[in-house]
Design an enzyme around this catalytic site. Structure first.
Site, PDB file in Angstrom:
ATOM      1  N   ASP A  19     -20.600  99.423  14.348  1.00 45.56           N
ATOM      2  CA  ASP A  19     -20.120  99.789  13.018  1.00 45.56           C
ATOM      3  C   ASP A  19     -21.051 100.806  12.382  1.00 45.56           C
ATOM      4  O   ASP A  19     -22.180 100.475  11.997  1.00 45.56           O
ATOM      5  CB  ASP A  19     -20.027  98.555  12.122  1.00 45.56           C
ATOM      6  CG  ASP A  19     -18.820  97.694  12.438  1.00 45.56           C
ATOM      7  OD1 ASP A  19     -17.821  98.241  12.953  1.00 45.56           O
ATOM      8  OD2 ASP A  19     -18.868  96.477  12.166  1.00 45.56           O
ATOM      9  N   ASP A 160     -10.140  93.636  13.804  1.00 42.11           N
ATOM     10  CA  ASP A 160     -11.556  93.544  13.458  1.00 42.11           C
ATOM     11  C   ASP A 160     -11.697  92.883  12.097  1.00 42.11           C
ATOM     12  O   ASP A 160     -11.207  93.404  11.098  1.00 42.11           O
ATOM     13  CB  ASP A 160     -12.164  94.953  13.436  1.00 42.11           C
ATOM     14  CG  ASP A 160     -13.643  94.969  13.078  1.00 42.11           C
ATOM     15  OD1 ASP A 160     -14.233  93.894  12.913  1.00 42.11           O
ATOM     16  OD2 ASP A 160     -14.209  96.073  12.975  1.00 42.11           O
TER      17      ASP A 160
END
Length: 213
Positions: A19, A160
């Site tokens: 991320d 996600d």
């Protein structure tokens, strides 16, 4: 990070989901290409799935490719702040020999990505608001996944946010075949092979939008 990466790969993870946040598209800052480059040296054979939560996705394609990124997933919502359009960003990613992913925040309808399906390898449906870990899974995002799976049977669909053994069946039954899990896997006292194995079995059993026979 390198130690944890090796641990989950040994436990059966197919990819490492990274991320990258710039503090603009989402209200948090994480890391960038130097950290990814260091990780690449530690796990040279790993597939590095770079989730780019950045306000100008075209700006970072070259840096992430040079660092060793395998897939570059950008947010459709970020295109408003980029001088390059969706098709241009997809083309730039391919020119840098990475796979193309496009992500949708919870508030973005699935119809927004429809014109670009042919340009991408994967669509990421966020099941939390991006920016912070440890949030609860949003089951009301599953109609997006089911719609994509129905219209695009061969598309890779990633989910996600809040995924783990307790929520995986709903995502897998809707048609998600790429599962991102953070808190459920990186948990003190938990053997990561257990949640990874549970989620893998669910996708194999319920995947492609088909429920149990």
């Amino acid at each position: 990070m390198c130690g944890e990466a090796k641990s989950v790969l040994a436990a059966g993870a197919d990819e490492l989901h990274l991320d990258v946040m710039d503090g603009h598209l989402v209200p948090n800052i994480t890391f960038g290409s130097p950290v990814i480059a260091s990780l690449r040296k530690s796990v040279p054979e790993a597939f590095l799935d770079c989730h780019m939560m950045v306000s100008k996705p075209s700006q970072w394609v070259g840096d992430i490719a040079k660092a060793g990124g395998s897939r570059y997933t950008f947010h459709l919502e970020a295109i408003d702040t980029d001088e390059v359009n969706v098709a241009g960003v997809c083309r730039l990613i391919r020119e840098h020999d990475m796979k193309v992913g496009v992500a949708l925040k919870p508030g973005t309808g699935v119809e927004a990505v429809a014109p670009f399906i042919s340009l991408v390898d994967m669509v990421l449906v966020m099941t939390v608001e991006p920016g912070f870990g440890g949030q609860s899974f949003m089951p009301n995002m599953m109609p997006k996944v089911l719609s994509l799976r129905t219209d695009c049977p061969d598309l890779d669909i990633q989910v996600d946010g809040g995924l783990g053994p307790k929520t995986i069946d709903e995502a897998a039954a809707a048609g998600a075949n790429f599962i991102v899990a953070g808190s459920a896997v990186f948990k003190p006292g938990v053997d990561p092979s257990e949640p990874i194995g549970t989620m893998r079995r669910s996708v194999m059993r319920l995947g492609q939008g088909k429920a149990d026979a």
